[in-house]
Design an enzyme around this catalytic site. Structure first.
Site, PDB file in Angstrom:
ATOM      1  N   SER A  13       1.267  -1.478   0.438  1.00  0.00           N
ATOM      2  CA  SER A  13       0.047  -0.018   0.113  1.00  0.00           C
ATOM      3  C   SER A  13       1.068   0.823   0.687  1.00  0.00           C
ATOM      4  O   SER A  13      -0.191   2.516  -0.290  1.00  0.00           O
ATOM      5  CB  SER A  13      -0.794  -0.044   1.196  1.00  0.00           C
ATOM      6  OG  SER A  13      -0.306  -0.492   2.664  1.00  0.00           O
ATOM      7  N   ASN A  89       7.685  -8.164   1.361  1.00  0.00           N
ATOM      8  CA  ASN A  89       8.018  -6.969   1.913  1.00  0.00           C
ATOM      9  C   ASN A  89       7.589  -5.918   2.712  1.00  0.00           C
ATOM     10  O   ASN A  89       8.170  -4.994   3.241  1.00  0.00           O
ATOM     11  CB  ASN A  89       7.354  -5.709   0.367  1.00  0.00           C
ATOM     12  CG  ASN A  89       7.557  -4.722   0.551  1.00  0.00           C
ATOM     13  OD1 ASN A  89       8.825  -3.700   0.709  1.00  0.00           O
ATOM     14  ND2 ASN A  89       6.716  -3.564   1.095  1.00  0.00           N
ATOM     15  N   TYR A 162      14.685  -5.121  15.585  1.00  0.00           N
ATOM     16  CA  TYR A 162      14.470  -5.075  13.823  1.00  0.00           C
ATOM     17  C   TYR A 162      15.763  -5.792  13.222  1.00  0.00           C
ATOM     18  O   TYR A 162      15.940  -6.497  12.148  1.00  0.00           O
ATOM     19  CB  TYR A 162      14.690  -3.655  13.119  1.00  0.00           C
ATOM     20  CG  TYR A 162      14.258  -2.590  12.000  1.00  0.00           C
ATOM     21  CD1 TYR A 162      13.313  -3.641  11.353  1.00  0.00           C
ATOM     22  CD2 TYR A 162      15.367  -2.507  10.880  1.00  0.00           C
ATOM     23  CE1 TYR A 162      12.646  -2.735  10.066  1.00  0.00           C
ATOM     24  CE2 TYR A 162      15.300  -2.257   9.660  1.00  0.00           C
ATOM     25  CZ  TYR A 162      14.054  -2.158   9.145  1.00  0.00           C
ATOM     26  OH  TYR A 162      14.019  -2.058   8.046  1.00  0.00           O
ATOM     27  N   ALA A 165      15.605  -9.447  13.209  1.00  0.00           N
ATOM     28  CA  ALA A 165      14.957  -9.347  12.185  1.00  0.00           C
ATOM     29  C   ALA A 165      15.892  -9.909  11.301  1.00  0.00           C
ATOM     30  O   ALA A 165      15.893 -10.648   9.591  1.00  0.00           O
ATOM     31  CB  ALA A 165      13.492  -9.488  12.410  1.00  0.00           C
TER      32      ALA A 165
HETATM   33  P1  NAP Z   1       6.886   1.887   4.720  1.00  0.00           P
HETATM   34  O1  NAP Z   1       6.712   3.178   4.201  1.00  0.00           O
HETATM   35  O2  NAP Z   1       6.337   1.872   6.308  1.00  0.00           O
HETATM   36  O3  NAP Z   1       5.318   0.971   4.679  1.00  0.00           O
HETATM   37  C1  NAP Z   1       4.862  -0.082   5.173  1.00  0.00           C
HETATM   38  C2  NAP Z   1       3.916  -1.082   4.911  1.00  0.00           C
HETATM   39  O4  NAP Z   1       4.415  -2.247   5.403  1.00  0.00           O
HETATM   40  C3  NAP Z   1       2.697  -0.259   4.557  1.00  0.00           C
HETATM   41  O5  NAP Z   1       2.040  -1.273   3.389  1.00  0.00           O
HETATM   42  C4  NAP Z   1       2.158  -1.297   4.869  1.00  0.00           C
HETATM   43  O6  NAP Z   1       0.714  -1.543   5.536  1.00  0.00           O
HETATM   44  C5  NAP Z   1       2.483  -2.312   5.697  1.00  0.00           C
HETATM   45  N1  NAP Z   1       2.433  -3.620   6.848  1.00  0.00           N
HETATM   46  C6  NAP Z   1       2.739  -3.395   7.827  1.00  0.00           C
HETATM   47  N2  NAP Z   1       2.821  -3.913   9.141  1.00  0.00           N
HETATM   48  C7  NAP Z   1       2.214  -5.169   7.961  1.00  0.00           C
HETATM   49  C8  NAP Z   1       1.434  -5.881   8.858  1.00  0.00           C
HETATM   50  N3  NAP Z   1       1.733  -6.768   9.701  1.00  0.00           N
HETATM   51  N4  NAP Z   1       0.732  -7.433   7.471  1.00  0.00           N
HETATM   52  C9  NAP Z   1       0.890  -7.049   6.126  1.00  0.00           C
HETATM   53  N5  NAP Z   1       1.472  -5.571   6.377  1.00  0.00           N
HETATM   54  C10 NAP Z   1       1.896  -4.710   6.862  1.00  0.00           C
HETATM   55  O7  NAP Z   1       8.047   0.908   4.650  1.00  0.00           O
HETATM   56  P2  NAP Z   1       8.731   0.396   3.493  1.00  0.00           P
HETATM   57  O8  NAP Z   1      10.117   1.635   4.617  1.00  0.00           O
HETATM   58  O9  NAP Z   1       8.791   0.422   2.095  1.00  0.00           O
HETATM   59  O10 NAP Z   1       9.620  -0.653   3.511  1.00  0.00           O
HETATM   60  C11 NAP Z   1       9.091  -2.143   3.167  1.00  0.00           C
HETATM   61  C12 NAP Z   1      10.004  -3.389   3.406  1.00  0.00           C
HETATM   62  O11 NAP Z   1      11.970  -2.717   3.205  1.00  0.00           O
HETATM   63  C13 NAP Z   1      10.314  -3.014   4.747  1.00  0.00           C
HETATM   64  O12 NAP Z   1      10.868  -4.986   5.114  1.00  0.00           O
HETATM   65  C14 NAP Z   1      11.478  -2.313   5.184  1.00  0.00           C
HETATM   66  O13 NAP Z   1      11.696  -2.830   6.903  1.00  0.00           O
HETATM   67  C15 NAP Z   1      12.738  -2.208   4.004  1.00  0.00           C
HETATM   68  N6  NAP Z   1      13.483  -1.610   4.365  1.00  0.00           N
HETATM   69  C16 NAP Z   1      13.292  -0.055   4.671  1.00  0.00           C
HETATM   70  C17 NAP Z   1      14.051   0.621   3.978  1.00  0.00           C
HETATM   71  C18 NAP Z   1      13.525   1.891   4.022  1.00  0.00           C
HETATM   72  O14 NAP Z   1      14.714   3.068   4.357  1.00  0.00           O
HETATM   73  N7  NAP Z   1      12.232   2.644   4.043  1.00  0.00           N
HETATM   74  C19 NAP Z   1      15.047   0.482   4.031  1.00  0.00           C
HETATM   75  C20 NAP Z   1      15.643  -1.255   4.600  1.00  0.00           C
HETATM   76  C21 NAP Z   1      14.777  -1.657   4.026  1.00  0.00           C
HETATM   77  P3  NAP Z   1      -0.052  -0.026   5.595  1.00  0.00           P
HETATM   78  O15 NAP Z   1      -0.105   0.906   4.467  1.00  0.00           O
HETATM   79  O16 NAP Z   1      -1.658  -0.350   5.833  1.00  0.00           O
HETATM   80  O17 NAP Z   1       0.176  -0.249   6.868  1.00  0.00           O
END
Ligand code: NAP
Length: 258
Positions: A13, A89, A162, A165
């Site tokens: 989303s 993701n 984090y 994990a």
């Molecule tokens: P984000 O913007 O916070 O978005 C998180 C997404 O995950 C949203 O779609 C949310 O849904 C969904 N979500 C959260 N908890 C969930 C659950 N229990 N079941 C199903 N969906 C769930 O995060 P992002 O930055 O895009 O991160 C995505 C992935 O990349 C994560 O695994 C994160 O650890 C990894 N990552 C991110 C970064 C970074 O710098 N941003 C760096 C390294 C790795 P809702 O919209 O419904 O809340």
């Protein structure tokens, strides 16, 4: 619709998952856009895909819950008639970012449940269906892509759960890659660096400064599309003789420097 590849993207989303869902739809995949709480955001992703002529549905589900994981896999198969790609993701940061000495079991259970246990058991379910489909000749091959992080090896003492994990994602990826190789299913770990999403919004200023100081060789924020393009390359079969591979999408952050 069964001639089209079907992809299940968790947490699609917003942020990185959103960009991946749009990239896969652009490549002709039928996409299941999973969300947890933000139905409005997920429906907007689906509407964007539909406007571009693609196929997608949004499905609520908490990846940390057994029943929801089952629902996601079954809805993807019902909707598209097959399952070719799982992108694990969905993820959360450590609630409250407590110092290691104040870390709580409650946060541990929530973060490990969402970021490690959920992806492992969702991959297990998806892999079972992919194995059936490959053996039946319904799909030629499968792909499982785990979105990990530079936090798998770069420690933050205020986000121990984090980091632990994400470190576990390497083992999940290697185990799945080994077990599924003979089933014609490739498994990858994608490690984003510092990416501009809602997750990093609270620390944007801190990283603006650190990026300007050279924390990352390419000296810019990563964008969700930077990660999505790598996932696009994987699903396009651009890495046919690779599995269990970690792909860094981090502007060179992983390079050890003096
Ligand atoms: P984000 O913007 O916070 O978005 C998180 C997404 O995950 C949203 O779609 C949310 O849904 C969904 N979500 C959260 N908890 C969930 C659950 N229990 N079941 C199903 N969906 C769930 O995060 P992002 O930055 O895009 O991160 C995505 C992935 O990349 C994560 O695994 C994160 O650890 C990894 N990552 C991110 C970064 C970074 O710098 N941003 C760096 C390294 C790795 P809702 O919209 O419904 O809340």
């Amino acid at each position: 619709m069964s001639e089209k590849l079907v992809s299940l993207v968790t947490g699609a989303s917003r942020g990185i998952g959103r960009a991946i869902a749009i990239e896969l739809a652009r490549r002709g995949h039928v996409v299941l856009v999973n969300y947890h709480a933000r139905q409005d955001a997920a429906d907007a992703v689906v509407a964007e895909i539909h406007r571009a002529g693609g196929h997608a549905i949004s499905v609520q589900g908490d990846v940390s819950r057994t029943e929801d994981r089952r629902k996601l896999v079954e809805r993807a198969v019902e909707f598209g008639g097959r399952l070719d790609v799982l992108v694990n993701n969905a993820g959360i940061t450590s609630p409250g970012r407590h110092d290691l000495l104040d870390a709580t079991e409650q946060n541990w259970d929530q973060v490990l449940g969402t970021n490690l246990k959920g992806p492992f058991f969702l991959a297990q379910l998806a892999a079972r269906r992919m194995v059936e489909f490959v053996r039946a000749g319904t799909i030629p091959s499968g792909k499982i892509i785990n979105i990990s992080s530079i936090s798998a090896y770069a420690m933050s003492t205020d986000r121990a759960d984090y980091c632990i994990a994400k470190a576990g994602m390497a083992a999940v990826t290697a185990l799945l890659a080994d077990r599924l190789a003979l089933e014609n299913i490739q498994v990858f770990e994608v490690c984003p660096g510092i990416i501009a999403t809602d997750m990093t919004a609270p620390v944007r200023e801190k990283y603006d400064t650190r990026l300007a100081e050279g924390l990352v060789p390419l000296r810019r924020w990563g964008q969700p599309e930077d990660v999505a393009r790598v996932v696009g390359a994987i699903v396009a079969d651009s890495l046919p003789y690779c599995t269990g591979e970690r792909i860094n999408v981090d502007g060179g952050f992983h390079i050890r420097r003096l």
